[in-house]
Design an enzyme around this catalytic site. Structure first.
Site, PDB file in Angstrom:
ATOM      1  N   TYR A 135      -1.937  -1.590  10.468  1.00 26.14           N
ATOM      2  CA  TYR A 135      -1.922  -1.667   8.997  1.00 26.14           C
ATOM      3  C   TYR A 135      -0.608  -1.124   8.441  1.00 26.14           C
ATOM      4  O   TYR A 135       0.037  -1.741   7.589  1.00 26.14           O
ATOM      5  CB  TYR A 135      -3.119  -0.872   8.452  1.00 26.14           C
ATOM      6  N   SER A 175       0.871  -1.172   0.000  1.00 29.96           N
ATOM      7  CA  SER A 175       0.000   0.000   0.000  1.00 29.96           C
ATOM      8  C   SER A 175       0.908   1.221   0.000  1.00 29.96           C
ATOM      9  O   SER A 175       2.101   1.113   0.327  1.00 29.96           O
ATOM     10  CB  SER A 175      -0.855  -0.019   1.279  1.00 29.96           C
TER      11      SER A 175
HETATM   12  P1  NAD Z   1     -11.694  -6.244   0.058  1.00 30.56           P
HETATM   13  O1  NAD Z   1     -12.223  -6.140   1.438  1.00 30.56           O
HETATM   14  O2  NAD Z   1     -12.527  -5.835  -1.095  1.00 30.56           O
HETATM   15  O3  NAD Z   1     -11.172  -7.723  -0.224  1.00 30.56           O
HETATM   16  C1  NAD Z   1     -10.388  -8.417   0.692  1.00 30.56           C
HETATM   17  C2  NAD Z   1     -10.619  -9.902   0.518  1.00 30.56           C
HETATM   18  O4  NAD Z   1      -9.729 -10.570   1.421  1.00 30.56           O
HETATM   19  C3  NAD Z   1     -12.042 -10.349   0.879  1.00 30.56           C
HETATM   20  O5  NAD Z   1     -12.582 -11.146  -0.161  1.00 30.56           O
HETATM   21  C4  NAD Z   1     -11.863 -11.152   2.157  1.00 30.56           C
HETATM   22  O6  NAD Z   1     -12.777 -12.231   2.285  1.00 30.56           O
HETATM   23  C5  NAD Z   1     -10.434 -11.655   1.986  1.00 30.56           C
HETATM   24  N1  NAD Z   1      -9.836 -12.028   3.262  1.00 30.56           N
HETATM   25  C6  NAD Z   1      -9.868 -11.355   4.435  1.00 30.56           C
HETATM   26  N2  NAD Z   1      -9.255 -12.042   5.390  1.00 30.56           N
HETATM   27  C7  NAD Z   1      -8.799 -13.184   4.826  1.00 30.56           C
HETATM   28  C8  NAD Z   1      -8.096 -14.309   5.314  1.00 30.56           C
HETATM   29  N3  NAD Z   1      -7.739 -14.406   6.593  1.00 30.56           N
HETATM   30  N4  NAD Z   1      -7.799 -15.299   4.445  1.00 30.56           N
HETATM   31  C9  NAD Z   1      -8.182 -15.226   3.150  1.00 30.56           C
HETATM   32  N5  NAD Z   1      -8.860 -14.199   2.635  1.00 30.56           N
HETATM   33  C10 NAD Z   1      -9.168 -13.186   3.468  1.00 30.56           C
HETATM   34  O7  NAD Z   1     -10.329  -5.405   0.107  1.00 30.56           O
HETATM   35  P2  NAD Z   1      -9.408  -4.756  -1.028  1.00 30.56           P
HETATM   36  O8  NAD Z   1      -9.537  -3.295  -0.917  1.00 30.56           O
HETATM   37  O9  NAD Z   1      -9.593  -5.402  -2.328  1.00 30.56           O
HETATM   38  O10 NAD Z   1      -7.973  -5.113  -0.413  1.00 30.56           O
HETATM   39  C11 NAD Z   1      -7.147  -6.133  -0.925  1.00 30.56           C
HETATM   40  C12 NAD Z   1      -5.711  -5.819  -0.525  1.00 30.56           C
HETATM   41  O11 NAD Z   1      -5.319  -4.566  -1.070  1.00 30.56           O
HETATM   42  C13 NAD Z   1      -5.486  -5.710   0.988  1.00 30.56           C
HETATM   43  O12 NAD Z   1      -4.241  -6.308   1.324  1.00 30.56           O
HETATM   44  C14 NAD Z   1      -5.422  -4.214   1.211  1.00 30.56           C
HETATM   45  O13 NAD Z   1      -4.678  -3.882   2.351  1.00 30.56           O
HETATM   46  C15 NAD Z   1      -4.748  -3.776  -0.059  1.00 30.56           C
HETATM   47  N6  NAD Z   1      -4.928  -2.373  -0.396  1.00 30.56           N
HETATM   48  C16 NAD Z   1      -6.177  -1.867  -0.589  1.00 30.56           C
HETATM   49  C17 NAD Z   1      -6.305  -0.536  -0.924  1.00 30.56           C
HETATM   50  C18 NAD Z   1      -7.644   0.079  -1.161  1.00 30.56           C
HETATM   51  O14 NAD Z   1      -7.688   1.310  -1.219  1.00 30.56           O
HETATM   52  N7  NAD Z   1      -8.708  -0.667  -1.311  1.00 30.56           N
HETATM   53  C19 NAD Z   1      -5.170   0.281  -1.051  1.00 30.56           C
HETATM   54  C20 NAD Z   1      -3.921  -0.272  -0.847  1.00 30.56           C
HETATM   55  C21 NAD Z   1      -3.812  -1.600  -0.529  1.00 30.56           C
END
Ligand code: NAD
Length: 265
Positions: A160, A147
């Site tokens: 985080y 991130s």
């Molecule tokens: P999201 O909530 O849409 O999806 C996350 C997925 O991870 C979900 O399907 C959930 O069921 C799954 N998950 C959660 N805990 C789990 C576990 N213990 N084992 C297996 N699966 C699990 O979130 P997102 O925004 O798509 O985030 C995905 C990644 O991207 C994360 O690592 C997040 O930190 C990172 N990220 C997101 C953003 C953003 O702005 N959305 C920015 C930077 C980084």
């Protein structure tokens, strides 16, 4: 050397957290690029639905239920993926959650849960993927979902930010250990992307900071971008595809920021 290949034809990828948001779109884009995709998630029904979407479009995919913080589940999930789709060439360790609270109110249990998913999960999935990648010097690519918070800090996000910084260290060690065996690693560092993870934070941060939800978006999340825009799911997926398909170790151990200029690290 010509660098024109963005195809993953003949490759097998496993994407964690692929039932939703960034992971789901990555799985779809990797499948479009020709990869067979193991769609791994805590949410079995969600993973199966994404896998079915890929198969319906003519691709190869398998939904795999696993909690990335549980070693036995990770090992069993990888075994199912390898049995169904072949040895893993590309791992995207993407599963993640967010918990916001000031440090003095941050429950130790929440700290441990967040680190278990982001850091233990990345470690366990890497270890499982290396069983494929080190076999017969096959090689492979591991992409960690970092991130902007792998480089920057924000209030309320102690666990985080610590976890996302930690991924840089893991990726760099893997780049050094895996280099001679054809394994490369990278950390993708997106800015804010509109997914359920971010949508849930907007009201939480508005409450914690005592400002409106609109101000959270404008003055907190997007304040330091060059154009006031969210990073898109495709911005992240196309960067991941480029790194997964890149043919040499000229690029390894890198973190790549995808954030509309919010962070230039
Ligand atoms: P999201 O909530 O849409 O999806 C996350 C997925 O991870 C979900 O399907 C959930 O069921 C799954 N998950 C959660 N805990 C789990 C576990 N213990 N084992 C297996 N699966 C699990 O979130 P997102 O925004 O798509 O985030 C995905 C990644 O991207 C994360 O690592 C997040 O930190 C990172 N990220 C997101 C953003 C953003 O702005 N959305 C920015 C930077 C980084």
């Amino acid at each position: 050397m010509q660098i024109t290949q963005t195809s993953l034809k003949g490759k097998t990828a496993l994407v964690t957290g692929a039932a939703s948001g960034i992971g789901r779109n990555l799985a779809l884009v990797f499948a479009q690029a020709g990869a067979a995709v193991a769609v791994a998630d805590l949410n079995q029904a969600g993973a199966d639905a994404v896998a079915q979407e890929i198969v319906a479009a003519g691709g190869r995919a398998l939904g795999v239920a696993m909690d990335v913080s549980d070693e036995a589940q990770v090992d069993a999930g990888f075994a199912r993926a390898v049995a169904g789709l072949g040895e893993i060439d590309v791992l995207v360790a993407n599963a993640g959650i967010q918990i916001v609270n000031p440090i003095e109110q941050f429950a130790f249990a929440d700290w441990k849960r967040l680190l278990a998913i982001h850091l233990d999960g990345a470690f366990l999935c890497t270890k499982a993927a290396l069983r494929s990648m080190y076999k017969d010097q096959r090689g492979g690519v591991v992409l960690y979902m970092g991130s902007v918070h792998s480089h920057e800090a924000s209030p309320l996000k102690s666990a985080y930010v610590a976890a996302k910084h930690g991924l840089l260290g893991l990726a760099r060690v893997l780049a050094k250990e895996g280099g001679a065996k054809g394994v490369r690693s990278h950390v993708l560092c997106p800015g804010f992307v509109r997914t359920p993870l971010v949508d849930n934070q907007i009201p939480e941060q508005a409450k914690e900071l005592g400002i409106s939800e609109q101000d959270v978006v404008r003055n907190v999340m997007l304040r330091d971008t060059v154009d006031g825009a969210f990073t898109t799911l495709d911005d992240v997926a196309q960067t991941a595809l480029f790194l997964a398909a890149f043919p040499t170790a000229a690029l390894t151990g890198q973190s790549i920021t995808i954030s509309h200029g919010w962070s230039m690290n």
